[in-house]
Design an enzyme around this catalytic site. Structure first.
Site, PDB file in Angstrom:
ATOM      1  N   GLU A  80    -158.140  -9.423  -4.401  1.00 57.60           N
ATOM      2  CA  GLU A  80    -157.923 -10.869  -4.489  1.00 57.60           C
ATOM      3  C   GLU A  80    -157.498 -11.387  -3.110  1.00 57.60           C
ATOM      4  O   GLU A  80    -156.684 -10.754  -2.426  1.00 57.60           O
ATOM      5  CB  GLU A  80    -156.823 -11.120  -5.522  1.00 57.60           C
ATOM      6  CG  GLU A  80    -156.437 -12.552  -5.775  1.00 57.60           C
ATOM      7  CD  GLU A  80    -155.359 -12.664  -6.861  1.00 57.60           C
ATOM      8  OE1 GLU A  80    -155.031 -13.793  -7.249  1.00 57.60           O
ATOM      9  OE2 GLU A  80    -154.832 -11.611  -7.310  1.00 57.60           O
TER      10      GLU A  80
ATOM     11  N   CYS B 246    -156.480 -10.476 -11.389  1.00 58.47           N
ATOM     12  CA  CYS B 246    -155.036 -10.253 -11.480  1.00 58.47           C
ATOM     13  C   CYS B 246    -154.424 -10.772 -12.785  1.00 58.47           C
ATOM     14  O   CYS B 246    -154.506 -10.121 -13.813  1.00 58.47           O
ATOM     15  CB  CYS B 246    -154.359 -10.880 -10.259  1.00 58.47           C
ATOM     16  SG  CYS B 246    -152.762 -10.122  -9.832  1.00 58.47           S
TER      17      CYS B 246
ATOM     18  N   LYS C  80    -160.509 -17.859 -11.271  1.00 56.23           N
ATOM     19  CA  LYS C  80    -159.409 -17.302 -12.061  1.00 56.23           C
ATOM     20  C   LYS C  80    -159.074 -18.220 -13.241  1.00 56.23           C
ATOM     21  O   LYS C  80    -158.935 -19.433 -13.076  1.00 56.23           O
ATOM     22  CB  LYS C  80    -158.189 -17.132 -11.148  1.00 56.23           C
ATOM     23  CG  LYS C  80    -157.053 -16.273 -11.683  1.00 56.23           C
ATOM     24  CD  LYS C  80    -156.007 -16.129 -10.571  1.00 56.23           C
ATOM     25  CE  LYS C  80    -154.907 -15.142 -10.904  1.00 56.23           C
ATOM     26  NZ  LYS C  80    -153.954 -15.015  -9.759  1.00 56.23           N
TER      27      LYS C  80
END
Length: 421
Positions: free
Chosen positions: A52, A178, A129
């Site tokens: 990321e 994540c 995300k």
């Protein structure tokens, strides 16, 4: 008419690049990646995965600070590097970056995104995300309006049938970033397993997961005494002779291929740290053993894939109808819960999937310590009635390989998994 091929064995060579990017050091991080490419190239990977925000650093605190690092799709230093790598290595390249986008009537929005570039250097997919961490909120990041997604990644002559014949194959793939792996805003019920439940139900076969996941010593919104914790971080780094940004340019190499190729290289100094007794930090106020993986986080990541894991209790849930009331409430939203459905105790039984978790390492702001431990996992869909542990000891998940928590590194593995076509 589509040809029915039956059960195919896919073999992909995957390279995972664990980095310690720092804010303001894009050119330096890019130079370290370029220095690795000649060594990576000779292994001819099919996929290369980066963390990321792989070049920009992660710990931005406002829109003004992140502004110079924002790029539109198909532009910027991350695009340039991914395009170069994909063309040079004839591989798929996956990298996280901060994206800006003009969404028409809503004006410019910014996203925490990952680009997937195919072997021709073309954009194959751009994922934003879905579940944001507190740091994303600080610089005004928007959630992915599409939520979790899947897409197809084609690979030429990578699937073998029962007679030994090779076939082109399109793998049902996905990207996660994540916090996508955790409960939404840490407020949703833990047992919902939103990300893994979505991909269980959509029969995703390959999950590519760039991360900037924290070690437990990090200062977070829940840290009671941030100044004291920052002092502990500084003392821990001094004890292992790391600078306040962590180690950069001391690369761990871990290559293990099915043709017998083996390469294991460790950084020149202090690889294990002051204690070799175990691979976990012994308390929340230490960061020790930088050359070992962060097993507490690795086990958490595996737990969050619970719907993909064998678990003996599902059989009794199914026989006693315990899931039916829950599934009735989810009707129209989902048709599974913790891996089971009203028709089958374990939907993932006899299926395969591979998850590539590429985390970053290092320290930012003297307060944020990342956990490294980039890993490749294979879920084999077996042992459904016998397993009760939801960690690395569960025989339905294979830890194909992993890196250390504290050092930059390269992990390369051949991964074989089965699909039906």
């Amino acid at each position: 008419m589509t040809q029915q091929l039956g059960r195919l064995t896919v073999r992909l060579r995957i390279a995972v690049i664990q980095l310690n990017p720092q804010i303001g050091q894009v050119s330096g991080t890019t130079a370290r990646v370029n220095a690795l490419l000649s060594r990576i190239e000779k292994y001819k990977p099919d996929i290369v995965v980066f963390p990321e925000f792989a070049l920009s650093g992660y710990n931005f605190h406002c829109r003004q600070q992140i502004g110079p690092y924002l790029s539109t799709v198909g532009q910027g230093p991350e695009w340039d590097l991914c395009h170069q790598i994909s063309r040079q290595l004839s591989c798929v390249t996956v990298m996280g970056y901060p994206e800006k986008s003009d969404d028409g009537s809503t004006g410019q929005k910014v996203y925490n995104s990952v680009m997937v570039v195919n072997s021709k250097g073309e954009l194959a997919f751009n994922y934003r995300k879905s579940f944001l961490y507190q740091t994303d909120d600080e610089w005004g990041c928007s959630e992915n309006p599409a939520g979790f997604q899947t897409f197809r990644l084609p690979f030429a002559q990578k699937a073998r049938d029962s007679s030994g014949g090779l076939h082109d194959v399109s793998i049902k793939s996905a990207v996660g970033i994540c916090m996508d792996l955790s409960p939404y805003k840490f407020e949703a019920p833990f047992q919902d397993f939103e990300f893994s439940s979505f991909h269980l139900e959509n029969a995703t076969e390959l999950i590519l997961f760039p991360m900037a996941w924290l070690n437990s010593i990090s200062v977070t919104a829940n840290t009671e005494n941030p100044k004291r914790r920052e002092k502990q971080i500084a003392e821990s780094l001094e004890a292992i002779r790391f600078p306040m940004s962590g180690s950069q340019g001391e690369f761990q190499w871990d290559v293990s291929l099915l043709d017998g190729t083996r390469v294991e290289e460790k950084p020149g100094h202090n690889f294990l740290g002051p204690s070799h007794e175990n691979s976990d930090d012994t308390a929340t106020d230490t960061f020790a053993n930088p050359g070992q993986p962060d097993m507490s986080n690795l086990n958490y990541w595996i737990l969050r894939f619970m719907p993909f894991l064998a678990y003996g209790g599902r059989g009794s849930w199914f026989m006693e109808g315990l899931l039916d009331p829950i599934l009735s409430k989810l009707r129209g939203l989902r048709f599974s819960y913790m891996g089971g459905s009203s028709e089958k105790p374990w939907l993932f039984e006899n299926r395969n999937a591979v998850a590539v978790l590429c985390n970053r390492c290092g320290v930012e702001d003297g307060s944020t310590v990342f956990a490294g431990t980039s890993s490749i996992l294979k879920f084999n869909g077996q042992h459904g009635d016998t397993e009760n542990n939801l960690d690395t000891s569960n025989s339905s998940v294979e830890l194909v390989g992993n890196l250390s928590k504290g050092y930059e590194g390269v992990l390369i593995r051949d991964v074989e998994f089965e699909i039906d076509r």
